[in-house]
Write an enzyme that holds these catalytic residues in place. Structure first.
Site, PDB file in Angstrom:
ATOM      1  N   GLY A  73       0.810  -1.211   0.000  1.00 13.91           N
ATOM      2  CA  GLY A  73       0.000   0.000   0.000  1.00 13.91           C
ATOM      3  C   GLY A  73       0.840   1.256   0.000  1.00 13.91           C
ATOM      4  N   TYR A  74       1.427   1.573  -1.143  1.00 12.08           N
ATOM      5  CA  TYR A  74       2.269   2.765  -1.275  1.00 12.08           C
ATOM      6  C   TYR A  74       1.570   3.852  -2.110  1.00 12.08           C
ATOM      7  CZ  TYR A  74       6.639   0.702   0.579  1.00 12.08           C
ATOM      8  OH  TYR A  74       7.615   0.161   1.376  1.00 12.08           O
ATOM      9  N   SER A  75       1.387   3.574  -3.402  1.00 13.45           N
ATOM     10  CA  SER A  75       0.926   4.604  -4.337  1.00 13.45           C
ATOM     11  C   SER A  75      -0.486   5.074  -4.022  1.00 13.45           C
ATOM     12  CB  SER A  75       0.970   4.076  -5.773  1.00 13.45           C
ATOM     13  OG  SER A  75       2.287   3.806  -6.169  1.00 13.45           O
TER      14      SER A  75
ATOM     15  N   SER B 241      -0.968  -4.097  -6.489  1.00 11.15           N
ATOM     16  CA  SER B 241      -0.891  -5.403  -7.159  1.00 11.15           C
ATOM     17  C   SER B 241      -1.398  -6.518  -6.247  1.00 11.15           C
ATOM     18  CB  SER B 241       0.549  -5.698  -7.573  1.00 11.15           C
ATOM     19  OG  SER B 241       0.997  -4.746  -8.509  1.00 11.15           O
TER      20      SER B 241
ATOM     21  N   SER C 169       8.989   4.950 -11.104  1.00 18.64           N
ATOM     22  CA  SER C 169       8.964   5.342 -12.512  1.00 18.64           C
ATOM     23  C   SER C 169      10.353   5.760 -12.988  1.00 18.64           C
ATOM     24  CB  SER C 169       7.982   6.502 -12.719  1.00 18.64           C
ATOM     25  OG  SER C 169       8.492   7.686 -12.107  1.00 18.64           O
ATOM     26  N   ASN C 170      10.525   5.784 -14.314  1.00 15.03           N
ATOM     27  CA  ASN C 170      11.805   6.217 -14.872  1.00 15.03           C
ATOM     28  C   ASN C 170      12.184   7.611 -14.391  1.00 15.03           C
ATOM     29  OD1 ASN C 170      12.042   3.820 -16.246  1.00 15.03           O
ATOM     30  ND2 ASN C 170      12.265   4.750 -18.278  1.00 15.03           N
ATOM     31  N   GLU C 171      11.199   8.492 -14.273  1.00 17.67           N
ATOM     32  CA  GLU C 171      11.485   9.865 -13.847  1.00 17.67           C
ATOM     33  C   GLU C 171      12.063   9.885 -12.439  1.00 17.67           C
ATOM     34  OE1 GLU C 171       8.764   9.910 -17.206  1.00 17.67           O
ATOM     35  OE2 GLU C 171       8.742   8.834 -15.306  1.00 17.67           O
TER      36      GLU C 171
ATOM     37  N   GLU D  34      13.163  -5.030  -2.871  1.00 16.21           N
ATOM     38  CA  GLU D  34      12.464  -5.339  -4.126  1.00 16.21           C
ATOM     39  C   GLU D  34      13.438  -5.487  -5.292  1.00 16.21           C
ATOM     40  OE1 GLU D  34       8.434  -3.739  -6.377  1.00 16.21           O
ATOM     41  OE2 GLU D  34       9.682  -2.310  -5.316  1.00 16.21           O
TER      42      GLU D  34
END
Length: 388
Positions: free
Chosen positions: A127-129, A161, A367-369, A244
Site C-alpha cells: 500500500g504505497y501509491s 498489485s 517510474s523512470n522519472e 524489491e
C-alpha cells in the site's frame, strides 16, 4: 550448506519431479498480463513448494528460511525460470515484507507473520501509491490516527498489485498531522478482510486486473502493527523498495531471454529478419540483455551488504526501458497481424501481451522519472529537485 552447483542441481531435480501430475499443466502459467490464470492451482503449487522447503530460502534459518547464500538464491530464481515454473503468488510477502520485518520488526511481529509467509498461508500486497502520490511517496495523504489500542486508517491506495487476492497490506500512512513530505509517515500492517476496506480491480490494457484501488474508511489495525517507530515510515518503506531490487531480477532475465528468442524465431519465420533495421534492433536487444545482466550482478554487491544502493536505480531504469522497447520490436516483427486479436472478444497472444504490459515497466516499482532523480542526486551528486 551445499555448494552453488550442488544446490542448483538439487532444486533443478526437485522441479523436474514436482512439475508433473497435477502440476504439469502449470508450466508457463500466470505472469504479466496473465495474472488471472489458474490462480488457485498456482497457490496450491506454491504451498507444495513451501512444504518441501523451497520458499523464503534466503531468510535466516531461525525465521523459517534456509540461510541460502546470495549465489544460491540467484541459482534458485534462474532454475525456476528455466523450468518455466508458474508465476509466484506469494512473492510480495516473501521478497518485500519478510526481509523488512526481519530487519526492522519486533520479535512478536516476526513470530506472528513470518511463518505464515513461509507456508504461503497469508498473502500480502503493498500500500504505497495513491492517486496524487505515485512514485513520489512523500506525497502520501492516507492518514492513520491512534485510537486507544488501534490505528484507524482513512485514505486511498491505487495500483495495488494482487490486493484482490491478498489477506494483508503493508500501508504507508501519515500518522503525524501537519507534517509534509517524508516526515510523519508510518509503516502499518493492515488486514484487508474487515469492515472499512473496499478493493476495486482496475482493468489493464491486457484486459486483466492484476492491480486495484483500495479504499480505507476508518479501517483498523492493532497499535502493535507499526513496523519501526511511528514516524519512521519513510525509512522502512525505502528499505522495502531496496529489497524489491533483489536476486529475483536475474531470474526475471531468463524470461526476458526467452521472449527475445521468441521474437527472433518469429522474425526468421515471417521474413522480418530480412529487414536490416529489424536485424539491427534485434542485435541491440541482445546486447542490451547482456548489459542488464551485468548491471544486475553489480547491484548484487549492494544486496550482499544488506540492501541495494542507488545503483539499483540504474539497473531498474535500464531493464524497464529495454523491456518496453522489446515489446515495440515484437509488434514491428508481427507486422499487421499484431493489430488483430487472436480471438473474440479480446484473446491476446504472447507478443501482444508483451507489448501492452511492458508499457507499465517504466512506471511501477519507481517510474523512470523518479529513478533519474535518484541517480542524479545520489549517484552524480547533483542538486536536489525542489519540492513545494
Amino acid at each position: 550448506m551445499s555448494s552453488v552447483e550442488e544446490f542448483r542441481a538439487e532444486f533443478r531435480d526437485w522441479l523436474r519431479a514436482a512439475l508433473t501430475g497435477e502440476f504439469a499443466s502449470l508450466r508457463g502459467r500466470g505472469g504479466p498480463g496473465k495474472e488471472h490464470e489458474t490462480f488457485a492451482e498456482r497457490l496450491a503449487w506454491e504451498r507444495h513448494m513451501a512444504a518441501a522447503g523451497w520458499t523464503c530460502i534466503g531468510w535466516p534459518k531461525e525465521y523459517g528460511g534456509r540461510g541460502a547464500t546470495l549465489e544460491q538464491q540467484v541459482a534458485l530464481h534462474e532454475e525456476y525460470a528455466l523450468a518455466e515454473a508458474p508465476a509466484r503468488v506469494g512473492h510480495i510477502g516473501e521478497q518485500l515484507l519478510g526481509p523488512t520485518l526481519i530487519a526492522f520488526g519486533t520479535p512478536a511481529q516476526c513470530e506472528r507473520y513470518l511463518p505464515r509467509i513461509v507456508a504461503v498461508e497469508e498473502l500480502w500486497c503493498q500500500g504505497y501509491s495513491e492517486p496524487d502520490a505515485g512514485s513520489d511517496l512523500g506525497g502520501v495523504r492516507t492518514r492513520a490516527e491512534l485510537d486507544g489500542e488501534e490505528w484507524v486508517i482513512t485514505g486511498q491506495k491505487t495500483w495495488t498489485s494482487l490486493a484482490h487476492a491478498s489477506d494483508w497490506c503493508f500501508v504507508v500512512a501519515r500518522t503525524e498531522p501537519g507534517t509534509t513530505r517524508h516526515r510523519g509517515l508510518s509503516y502499518l500492517l493492515v488486514p484487508l478482510d474487515q469492515p472499512g476496506v473496499e478493493v476495486r480491480p482496475i482493468a489493464q490494457l491486457t484486459g486483466t486486473c492484476e492491480f486495484n484501488e483500495v479504499f480505507f474508511d476508518a479501517a483498523r489495525t492493532p497499535a502493535g502493527n507499526v513496523v519501526g517507530a511511528p514516524g519512521e515510515g519513510w525509512k522502512i518503506a525505502m528499505a522495502t523498495l531496496g529489497f524489491e531490487r533483489g536476486v529475483s531480477t536475474l531470474g526475471q532475465q531468463v524470461g526476458f531471454r526467452r521472449e527475445l528468442a521468441a521474437v527472433i524465431d518469429l522474425a526468421k519465420r515471417n521474413g522480418a529478419a530480412e529487414d536490416p533495421l529489424i536485424r539491427d534492433r534485434i542485435t541491440r536487444a541482445w546486447i542490451g540483455l547482456e548489459i542488464i545482466r551485468a548491471n544486475a550482478l553489480r547491484m548484487l554487491d549492494g544486496v550482499a551488504a544488506g540492501a541495494p544502493g542507488p545503483e539499483a536505480s540504474i539497473c531498474k531504469i535500464f531493464w524497464a526501458t529495454w523491456h518496453r522497447e522489446l515489446g515495440e520490436l515484437a509488434m514491428d516483427v508481427c507486422g499487421a497481424d499484431g493489430m488483430l486479436a487472436a480471438g473474440a472478444p479480446y484473446d491476446l497472444d504472447d507478443f501482444q501481451r508483451l507489448f501492452l504490459f511492458s508499457r507499465s515497466d517504466t512506471i511501477y516499482a519507481g517510474s523512470n522519472e523518479i529513478q533519474r532523480n535518484i541517480i542524479a542526486e545520489r549517484v552524480l551528486g547533483l542538486p536536489k529537485e525542489a519540492h513545494p
